[in-house]
Design a protein around this motif. Structure first.
Motif, short mmCIF file in Angstrom:
data_model
loop_
_atom_site.label_atom_id
_atom_site.label_comp_id
_atom_site.label_asym_id
_atom_site.label_seq_id
_atom_site.Cartn_x
_atom_site.Cartn_y
_atom_site.Cartn_z
N ASP A 172 0.82 -1.22 0.00
CA ASP A 172 0.00 0.00 0.00
C ASP A 172 0.86 1.26 0.00
OD1 ASP A 172 -2.64 -0.79 -0.24
OD2 ASP A 172 -2.75 -1.40 1.86
N ARG A 173 1.90 1.25 0.82
CA ARG A 173 2.79 2.43 0.89
C ARG A 173 3.42 2.70 -0.48
NH1 ARG A 173 4.22 1.30 5.94
NH2 ARG A 173 5.77 -0.22 5.29
N GLU A 174 3.92 1.63 -1.11
CA GLU A 174 4.59 1.78 -2.41
C GLU A 174 3.60 2.34 -3.46
OE1 GLU A 174 7.94 0.91 -2.61
OE2 GLU A 174 8.01 1.66 -4.68
N PHE A 175 2.37 1.80 -3.47
CA PHE A 175 1.40 2.25 -4.48
C PHE A 175 0.84 3.64 -4.16
CE2 PHE A 175 1.61 -2.11 -5.96
CZ PHE A 175 1.66 -1.89 -7.33
N ASP A 176 0.70 3.97 -2.87
CA ASP A 176 0.28 5.34 -2.53
C ASP A 176 1.29 6.33 -3.11
OD1 ASP A 176 -1.85 4.31 -1.17
OD2 ASP A 176 -0.99 4.60 0.84
N ARG A 180 0.87 9.18 -6.11
CA ARG A 180 1.22 10.60 -5.92
C ARG A 180 2.17 11.06 -7.02
NH1 ARG A 180 1.07 9.70 -0.35
NH2 ARG A 180 3.28 9.15 -0.29
N VAL A 181 3.16 10.23 -7.33
CA VAL A 181 4.14 10.58 -8.38
C VAL A 181 3.42 10.72 -9.72
CG1 VAL A 181 6.08 9.66 -9.73
CG2 VAL A 181 6.15 9.56 -7.24
N ALA A 182 2.54 9.76 -10.04
CA ALA A 182 1.84 9.80 -11.33
C ALA A 182 0.98 11.05 -11.45
CB ALA A 182 1.00 8.54 -11.51
N GLU A 183 0.34 11.41 -10.34
CA GLU A 183 -0.49 12.62 -10.36
C GLU A 183 0.35 13.87 -10.62
OE1 GLU A 183 -3.26 13.35 -6.96
OE2 GLU A 183 -3.90 11.32 -7.58
N ALA A 184 1.46 13.96 -9.90
CA ALA A 184 2.33 15.13 -10.07
C ALA A 184 2.86 15.21 -11.50
CB ALA A 184 3.49 15.07 -9.07
N LEU A 185 3.28 14.05 -12.03
CA LEU A 185 3.84 14.06 -13.39
C LEU A 185 2.77 14.39 -14.42
CD1 LEU A 185 6.20 10.95 -13.19
CD2 LEU A 185 6.88 13.35 -13.23
N VAL A 190 7.69 13.35 -18.41
CA VAL A 190 8.35 12.34 -17.58
C VAL A 190 9.79 12.22 -18.05
CG1 VAL A 190 8.25 9.98 -16.74
CG2 VAL A 190 6.14 11.12 -17.42
N SER A 191 10.71 12.61 -17.20
CA SER A 191 12.13 12.53 -17.56
C SER A 191 12.58 11.08 -17.44
CB SER A 191 12.94 13.41 -16.63
OG SER A 191 12.81 12.91 -15.32
N PRO A 192 13.71 10.71 -18.07
CA PRO A 192 14.23 9.35 -17.93
C PRO A 192 14.42 8.95 -16.47
CG PRO A 192 15.43 10.52 -19.63
CD PRO A 192 14.50 11.52 -18.99
N ARG A 193 14.75 9.92 -15.64
CA ARG A 193 14.94 9.65 -14.21
C ARG A 193 13.64 9.17 -13.56
NH1 ARG A 193 17.92 13.77 -10.07
NH2 ARG A 193 16.95 13.00 -8.19
N TRP A 194 12.53 9.80 -13.91
CA TRP A 194 11.25 9.37 -13.35
C TRP A 194 10.78 8.06 -13.96
CZ3 TRP A 194 9.62 10.42 -8.87
CH2 TRP A 194 9.95 11.64 -8.27
N PHE A 195 11.07 7.85 -15.24
CA PHE A 195 10.76 6.55 -15.86
C PHE A 195 11.41 5.44 -15.05
CE2 PHE A 195 9.07 8.21 -19.90
CZ PHE A 195 8.18 7.18 -20.23
N ASP A 196 12.67 5.65 -14.69
CA ASP A 196 13.41 4.64 -13.92
C ASP A 196 12.82 4.44 -12.53
OD1 ASP A 196 15.14 3.78 -15.82
OD2 ASP A 196 16.91 4.81 -15.05
N THR A 197 12.49 5.54 -11.88
CA THR A 197 11.93 5.44 -10.52
C THR A 197 10.64 4.63 -10.56
OG1 THR A 197 12.89 7.56 -9.99
CG2 THR A 197 11.16 6.77 -8.51
N ILE A 198 9.80 4.89 -11.55
CA ILE A 198 8.52 4.18 -11.66
C ILE A 198 8.75 2.71 -12.05
CG2 ILE A 198 6.34 4.06 -12.94
CD1 ILE A 198 6.47 7.18 -13.06
#
Ligand code: ADP
Ligand code: ASP
Ligand code: MG
Length: 465
Positions: free
Chosen positions: A102-106, A110-115, A121-129
């Motif tokens: 749940d923590r990971e998906f919450d 949040r990240v998806a909403e912000a992006l 979406v920068s390559p850095r965020w692609f990697d984080t996701i």
């Protein structure tokens, strides 16, 4: 100690994780019986099958401003991971794992909403996701092993695998990774634990999450094996081993029992998806045997890959093919190849960080193949300053591999003969004479591989589980 890497289908659901646990248990028993003691194994896992594709889809949806689509996909993934977590036997540990999910998906939501507000979406965020897939699967598998008496202990791959900052295709930094892995894994191993970490994922020294490129969990397995000095690296997947051809293209390929490192590298590089192309390199450096095994048929002998292999009675070892390749023909605008022409030409590819695979030359022209065409327009423009350039897309590289090619100079002729009327655009045989590589139209791949397979490999039984 042995490193066991399990691919996406080998951790896809509860039943797959039950099989994984039985395989790890058997390895533990074998280690003790063979006098290696209770050390390891170290387990490296991919994301549950299909999850990386979905996560990259989430990143793309967010980038397109589709927050709703991204959230919907994440909800499906959250539910799937929760279902799979039922494999954890102990109720308290299961609840803790579900809270982690749940923590990971919450956080991902949040990240998806912000992006999706930024619509970028920068390559850095692609990697984080994308990395979330392996973070989640490795935590699940560690908890499952722990709750079934197998002493699983999670290691965060972002602390263990240190890479450069080349997002989506990061390269490991070996001295740093060795130091981190030793510090994290050795105390666990000494304590009789089974360290579990996610493949595919790493981080820079500054702690920024990176990934090693699609299919990169095999590479992680080999990196971990090399850095910890494993005696064997096992790649557990959904086929019986390296097959004589891609089972999705050729009807009944059979298992290759033994490959040399060099043969395996060629096959992986030229399209045998069962092994990530970079996997063999750390194993070669430390001379660690690699085994490809089927997690649904654990008793099958698989494929063993070592520095040398015993001679085989087959002239060729296996076939591989790589589609979506572009041939670039470069003709010197002066009549003959001027001094310095080749240097200038390859400098253009180097400047644009685009590797070429097959190269052939004639008196006035050079043909190369590229498979990463992102920078091709700029390359063509630069080459056009001193050459005439023609590009031909939708081509494929076919590679016939075998140490036997060194002994039999007539094999090239037989290969061409077997191809019949398939038009061959480029043909090359390297000095190592371990492979014959040729380029044909993409549409001809099935019939070319079918004919070569019929000619060089006698029919055999099904290789799939
Ligand atoms: P994993 O998720 O376990 O890493 P992959 O899907 O990456 O598995 O690789 C296994 C798949 O590779 C097989 O299911 C098969 O379809 C494909 N493949 C392509 N060429 C070969 C080959 N020569 N031998 C075995 N498998 C191959
Ligand atoms: N999960 C990653 C991918 O799908 C890495 C891997 O499975 O090897 O590319
Ligand atoms: Mg793979």
């Amino acid at each position: 100690m042995v490193v066991m890497k399990f691919g996406g289908t080998s951790v896809a659901d509860q039943a797959a994780i039950e099989r994984l646990m039985a395989i790890v248990r058997r390895q533990r028993e074998r280690d003790v019986a063979e006098g290696h003691g209770r050390r390891g194994p170290v387990v490296v896992v991919s994301a549950l099958s299909g999850v990386t594709d979905r996560l990259l889809g989430v990143a793309a949806e967010a980038g397109a401003g589709d927050a709703e689509g991204a959230t919907h996909t994440l909800q499906g993934l959250r539910a799937r991971h929760k279902t799979v977590s039922e494999v954890i036997a102990d109720a308290a540990e299961r609840a803790a794992a579900q809270a982690d999910i749940d923590r990971e998906f919450d956080e991902l939501e949040r990240v998806a909403e912000a992006l999706s507000v930024l619509r970028e979406v920068s390559p850095r965020w692609f990697d984080t996701i994308a990395a979330a897939g392996e973070i989640l699967s490795s935590r699940l598998v560690a908890a499952a092993l722990a709750s079934h008496g197998l002493d699983g202990a999670w290691i965060d791959a972002r602390q263990a695998v240190v890479t450069n900052g080349d997002h989506q295709a990061a390269a490991p930094k070996y001295p740093e990774t060795t130091a981190q892995l030793m510090a994290l894994a050795n105390p666990l191993l000494a304590d009789g634990k089974v360290p579990v970490l996610g493949g595919f994922v790493g981080a820079t020294e500054a702690g920024v999450t990176t990934t090693l490129g699609r299919g990169g969990s095999d590479f992680s397995g080999a990196i971990v094996g090399a850095c910890l000095g494993a005696r064997e690296i096992q790649i557990w997947t959904d086929v019986d081993g390296m097959l004589t051809a891609d089972p999705r293209v050729v009807a009944a390929p059979h298992v290759v029992p033994h490959l040399s490192f060099a043969e395996a590298s060629e096959l992986a590089y030229f399209g045998a998806k069962v092994l990530h192309p970079a996997t063999i390199q750390p194993a070669v450096a430390q001379n660690i045997p690699v085994r490809i095994l089927n997690s649904k048929r654990a008793e099958a002998p698989g494929t063993l890959i070592t520095a040398d292999r015993p001679p085989s009675d087959r002239p060729l070892t296996a076939l591989a093919s790589k589609k979506h390749v572009t041939v670039v023909d470069i003709t010197s605008t002066r009549m003959l190849m001027a001094h310095g022409f080749l240097r200038r030409l390859f400098e253009v590819f180097e400047r644009h960080k685009t590797p070429v695979d097959v190269v052939t030359t004639s008196e006035v022209s050079v043909s190369v193949t590229v498979d990463d065409t992102r920078r091709l327009p700029a390359i063509v423009e630069a080459l056009s300053e001193f050459a005439q350039v023609d590009c031909e897309p939708a081509m494929a590289i076919v590679c016939a591999v075998g140490e036997g090619l060194q002994q039999d100079p007539t094999l090239v002729g037989h290969v061409l003969q077997a191809l019949g009327d398939v038009p061959v655009r480029l043909l090359s045989q390297a000095a190592s004479r371990r492979n014959i590589t040729f380029v044909i139209p993409e549409a001809d791949v099935p019939r070319a591989l079918g004919r070569l397979h019929d000619h060089f490999f006698a029919p055999a039984g099904a290789a799939r589980a």
